[in-house]
Design an enzyme around this catalytic site. Structure first.
Site, PDB file in Angstrom:
ATOM      1  N   GLU A 254       0.885  -1.173   0.000  1.00 25.89           N
ATOM      2  CA  GLU A 254       0.000   0.000   0.000  1.00 25.89           C
ATOM      3  C   GLU A 254       0.914   1.211   0.000  1.00 25.89           C
ATOM      4  O   GLU A 254       1.537   1.529   1.013  1.00 25.89           O
ATOM      5  CB  GLU A 254      -0.915  -0.041   1.231  1.00 25.89           C
ATOM      6  CG  GLU A 254      -2.133   0.869   1.110  1.00 25.89           C
ATOM      7  CD  GLU A 254      -1.813   2.315   1.436  1.00 25.89           C
ATOM      8  OE1 GLU A 254      -1.582   3.098   0.473  1.00 25.89           O
ATOM      9  OE2 GLU A 254      -1.791   2.665   2.615  1.00 25.89           O
ATOM     10  N   CYS A 288      -1.924   8.953   2.763  1.00 18.49           N
ATOM     11  CA  CYS A 288      -1.713   8.528   1.376  1.00 18.49           C
ATOM     12  C   CYS A 288      -2.916   8.829   0.492  1.00 18.49           C
ATOM     13  O   CYS A 288      -2.774   9.025  -0.717  1.00 18.49           O
ATOM     14  CB  CYS A 288      -1.390   7.040   1.333  1.00 18.49           C
ATOM     15  SG  CYS A 288      -2.636   5.980   2.102  1.00 18.49           S
TER      16      CYS A 288
END
Length: 486
Positions: A254, A288
């Site tokens: 990720e 993110c």
């Protein structure tokens, strides 16, 4: 609070709390006031090996335990998180500069994922598949991969450690966790303590506090782990993918993002402003999924910009322990300098400054820029800080082109009065996740989470977690007699 950090500033290997044997220390600082929270002697390559060997020894018995017994441990772990919520909140504030709002957000999600982990213990279901061969029965078993290595980031360390750690353990694996060196307690040993107190058998969860300057690639190269789960930058993620691929080792990555929140010409402007401000500035923009870019149809750009700037100016920057603070410190001075340099670069390239926040130590006030040149690198990379780029566009086709003009593809959002228009727009965006009439920052236990392009490989949450941390084994049974050609 300082005693909490001192008590947990240790390696946790094979059920034992012990100091590392490295030649130097990680100093755990409060990023807001510079207070030294703890000094941690780092783990060496030998201790990484000890942690993985302990995990391998413990895992086989754990995989055979009645799933309902595993479920009980996760129920107890959830109860301990709820019981210690105030202590964990204070630790998040002290170690990573998280505001009270951010800590509540992180803890809420962490509890949701612990609840889901408890249910995962019961979901390793098998199947019977038909065979073209008479008398043959095909059994498909879903079994643990064995040992999982987890590397977690500094921005949401409690959540982003618990999510893969709890899921992997629930499915019968053992885990070795390496938290980010800036958040060794909240992202590592605090979690180990919770599971230890919940009754998790020794050796199943190990935490090594170390740095690649000491261990190099030893954590990912070690032969024991079958899966490496990493959350962090795409640069490091690409390196991990390369090393693991050479060993035919699975990865769940990720990575970074450059998400866009898009405001179409029929959007509810006030609501879109609220969504955009939250999506850009929560946790100082160190997310993110954050909306690095806010794209606004030119027909509503003036109204949106005026309201967006006005709201940003109300965001209080300062002490994260103050309930009124929205923007706390970024994680360290390197981040603070990098964010300031990014704004300076944009201005030098010709961007217009609508709000220019100052920088004092690790406190970076919010900035808003517009008219960023189309060829500026700033539009194509992740800005891990409180800087918003407002980008006007003419029509949906141009918006789609701008949104997709990035190497990343993690999240995003679109605002419109027509939901189906929003869904059609979302389908044209090259991302793993996209949201209609909402913010860009979402994570839910049952919904696959992950990105496309440089934003990662693989998915977590729900059924995809089973694919990440288990493997399928085919066992056939011949109830009759097979015939052979010789």
């Amino acid at each position: 609070m300082s005693s909490c950090f001192t008590d947990l500033a240790m390696q946790y290997i094979d059920g034992e709390w012990r100091p590392g044997t490295g030649s130097w220390d990680i100093i755990d600082f409060n990023p807001y006031d510079g207070e030294k929270l703890a000094s941690i002697t780092i783990a060496t390559i030998d201790e990484v090996d000890q942690a993985y060997r302990a995990a391998a020894r413990a895992q086989r018995a754990w995989a055979e335990i009645n799933p309902y017994a595993r479920l009980d441990i996760f129920d107890r772990a959830l109860g301990l998180v709820e019981e210690r919520e105030q202590e964990i909140t204070e630790a998040i504030t002290a170690e990573l500069g998280g505001t009270r709002l951010k800590a509540r957000f992180e803890l809420h999600l962490a509890k949701e994922f612990l609840r889901e982990a408890a249910q995962l213990t019961l979901r390793s279901e098998g199947r019977l598949l038909p065979s073209p061969v008479d008398g043959k029965e095909n059994r498909l078993y879903r079994v643990p991969v064995g040992v999982v290595g987890v590397i977690s980031p500094f921005n949401f360390p409690f959540l982003l450690s618990i999510k893969p750690v709890a899921a992997a353990l629930a499915l019968g694996n053992a885990v070795v966790l390496k938290p980010h060196q800036d958040t060794p307690v909240v992202g590592g040993t605090l979690i180990a303590k919770i599971f230890e107190d919940a009754g998790l058998p020794s050796g199943l969860l190990n935490v090594v506090l170390t740095d690649i300057a000491e261990i190099g690639d030893a954590f990912i190269e070690h032969p024991v782990p079958k899966v490496i789960s990493f959350t962090g930058s795409d640069k490091v993620g690409r390196h991990i993918a390369t090393v693991c691929a050479a060993q035919l080792k699975r990865t769940v990555l990720e990575l970074g993002g450059n998400s866009a929140l898009v405001v179409l010409d029929d959007a509810d402007i006030d609501y879109a402003v609220d969504a955009a401000v939250f999506s850009r500035y929560v946790d100082q923009g160190q997310v993110c999924m954050a909306a690095n870019r806010v794209l606004v149809d030119r027909s509503v750009a003036e109204e949106f910009t005026e309201k967006f700037v006005a709201k940003v100016r109300t965001l209080k920057t300062g002490d994260p322990s103050d309930p009124q603070t929205v923007i706390g410190p970024v994680i360290n001075s390197l981040q603070a300098h990098a964010i300031s340099a990014a704004v300076d670069q944009a201005v030098a390239e010709g961007a217009t400054v609508l709000v220019r926040g100052g920088t004092t130590d690790n406190l970076v006030e919010p900035s808003v820029l517009t008219d960023v040149p189309a060829d500026s690198s700033l539009l194509h990379k992740e800005i891990f800080g409180p800087v918003a780029l407002l980008v006007p566009f003419d029509g949906e086709d141009e918006a789609i082109r701008i949104v997709n003009d990035t190497p990343y593809g993690l999240s995003g959002a679109v605002h419109t009065a027509d939901v189906e228009r929003g869904v059609t727009f979302a389908k044209r965006v090259d991302t793993g996740m996209f949201h209609v009439n909402d913010g860009t920052i979402h994570d839910e236990p049952l919904v696959p989470f992950g990105g496309e392009k440089h934003s990662g490989i693989g998915r977590l949450n729900g059924e995809t977690t089973l694919d990440a941390f288990t493997t399928l084994k085919w066992i056939s049974v011949q109830h009759g007699r097979s015939t052979f050609p010789f």
